[in-house]
Design a protein around this motif. Sequence first.
Motif, PDB file in Angstrom:
ATOM      1  N   LEU A  59      53.928  34.324  37.421  1.00 17.08           N
ATOM      2  CA  LEU A  59      54.675  35.559  37.158  1.00 17.08           C
ATOM      3  C   LEU A  59      56.173  35.274  37.169  1.00 17.08           C
ATOM      4  O   LEU A  59      56.920  35.784  36.339  1.00 17.08           O
ATOM      5  CB  LEU A  59      54.318  36.627  38.203  1.00 17.08           C
ATOM      6  N   LEU A  72      57.268  33.617  34.013  1.00 18.35           N
ATOM      7  CA  LEU A  72      57.320  34.600  32.934  1.00 18.35           C
ATOM      8  C   LEU A  72      58.645  35.368  32.956  1.00 18.35           C
ATOM      9  O   LEU A  72      59.261  35.604  31.910  1.00 18.35           O
ATOM     10  CB  LEU A  72      56.144  35.557  33.130  1.00 18.35           C
ATOM     11  N   LEU A  73      59.091  35.750  34.161  1.00 18.16           N
ATOM     12  CA  LEU A  73      60.344  36.501  34.274  1.00 18.16           C
ATOM     13  C   LEU A  73      61.534  35.616  33.923  1.00 18.16           C
ATOM     14  O   LEU A  73      62.531  36.083  33.376  1.00 18.16           O
ATOM     15  CB  LEU A  73      60.516  37.068  35.687  1.00 18.16           C
ATOM     16  N   LEU A 128      65.825  36.153  33.793  1.00 16.34           N
ATOM     17  CA  LEU A 128      66.324  36.015  35.159  1.00 16.34           C
ATOM     18  C   LEU A 128      66.428  34.520  35.456  1.00 16.34           C
ATOM     19  O   LEU A 128      65.700  33.720  34.869  1.00 16.34           O
ATOM     20  CB  LEU A 128      65.348  36.659  36.158  1.00 16.34           C
ATOM     21  N   LYS A 179      60.950  35.190  29.820  1.00 20.76           N
ATOM     22  CA  LYS A 179      60.967  36.375  28.955  1.00 20.76           C
ATOM     23  C   LYS A 179      62.029  37.409  29.334  1.00 20.76           C
ATOM     24  O   LYS A 179      62.478  38.162  28.487  1.00 20.76           O
ATOM     25  CB  LYS A 179      59.590  37.057  28.954  1.00 20.76           C
ATOM     26  N   VAL A 180      62.384  37.486  30.613  1.00 20.53           N
ATOM     27  CA  VAL A 180      63.354  38.508  31.021  1.00 20.53           C
ATOM     28  C   VAL A 180      64.743  37.882  31.169  1.00 20.53           C
ATOM     29  O   VAL A 180      65.754  38.566  31.163  1.00 20.53           O
ATOM     30  CB  VAL A 180      62.897  39.219  32.326  1.00 20.53           C
ATOM     31  N   GLU A 223      66.188  34.324  41.002  1.00 19.17           N
ATOM     32  CA  GLU A 223      65.984  35.768  40.841  1.00 19.17           C
ATOM     33  C   GLU A 223      64.540  36.086  40.463  1.00 19.17           C
ATOM     34  O   GLU A 223      63.956  37.064  40.941  1.00 19.17           O
ATOM     35  CB  GLU A 223      66.906  36.317  39.741  1.00 19.17           C
ATOM     36  N   LYS A 225      51.792  34.083  41.867  1.00 15.07           N
ATOM     37  CA  LYS A 225      53.201  34.471  41.871  1.00 15.07           C
ATOM     38  C   LYS A 225      54.053  33.476  41.080  1.00 15.07           C
ATOM     39  O   LYS A 225      55.014  33.870  40.421  1.00 15.07           O
ATOM     40  CB  LYS A 225      53.708  34.570  43.317  1.00 15.07           C
ATOM     41  N   ASP A 261      62.393  35.768  43.505  1.00 21.43           N
ATOM     42  CA  ASP A 261      62.683  36.875  44.421  1.00 21.43           C
ATOM     43  C   ASP A 261      62.137  38.204  43.885  1.00 21.43           C
ATOM     44  O   ASP A 261      61.676  39.053  44.655  1.00 21.43           O
ATOM     45  CB  ASP A 261      64.194  37.006  44.650  1.00 21.43           C
ATOM     46  N   MET A 262      62.217  38.397  42.580  1.00 19.13           N
ATOM     47  CA  MET A 262      61.748  39.649  41.974  1.00 19.13           C
ATOM     48  C   MET A 262      60.236  39.805  42.156  1.00 19.13           C
ATOM     49  O   MET A 262      59.744  40.890  42.475  1.00 19.13           O
ATOM     50  CB  MET A 262      62.120  39.678  40.481  1.00 19.13           C
ATOM     51  N   VAL A 263      59.514  38.715  41.969  1.00 23.31           N
ATOM     52  CA  VAL A 263      58.053  38.769  42.135  1.00 23.31           C
ATOM     53  C   VAL A 263      57.712  39.092  43.596  1.00 23.31           C
ATOM     54  O   VAL A 263      56.877  39.949  43.877  1.00 23.31           O
ATOM     55  CB  VAL A 263      57.393  37.437  41.690  1.00 23.31           C
TER      56      VAL A 263
END
Lengths: 101, 94
Positions: free
Chosen positions: A8, A11-12, A18, A15-16, A22, A5, A25-27
């Motif tokens: 991941l 990465l968010l 966040l 690349k995203v 966030e 996790k 929390d998104m993962v």
Amino acid sequence: MTLTKAELADLLFEKVGLNKREAKDMVEAFFDEVRQALENGDGVKLSGFGNFQLRDKPQRPGRNPKTGEEIPITARRVVTFHASQKLKIAVETTPRGHSTN
Amino acid sequence: MTKSELIARLAARFPQLVAKDADFAVKMMLDAMSAALARGDRIEIRGFGSFALNYRPPRVGRNPKSGDKVQVPEKHVPHFKAGKELRERVDYLA
């Protein structure tokens, strides 16, 4: 290397875009939603990745492998995962260092 | 639940984000998970489960139509093992 996790979430974040909170929390929410659907008896279809399905297994005879004593394996509901064709092909066509390759 | 339904649920859980972020995030996570397995890496998600590759050795198979022997090469197939929490929560019979 093992993907977790934490990777991941990184990465968010990268690349995203966040923020760290966030992303983490998104993962968590992602796996929580999948788990929740399965808990409610709903299968999960993630196109391009695979499907999580539920199987109701009847009771069957079992044995304690140490003592040889017969004990029934109770009826249960289990999760099975079926990789998509796309994922299977990706796994088969990527060269990797297996000793028998 | 489909991928688009999952994205919609996540978007609803993160009202401060634009809807496209949830969409992009889900695609990003699934791509990263696929890439990890393709590389031969494991995925371990505490409370959910783990993904790894299972090895299938080469074997002699048969063409079911003609009955001819065919050499089936070795391969790796993705495998998921549910974690303890998922296993217990799904098994309403327990």
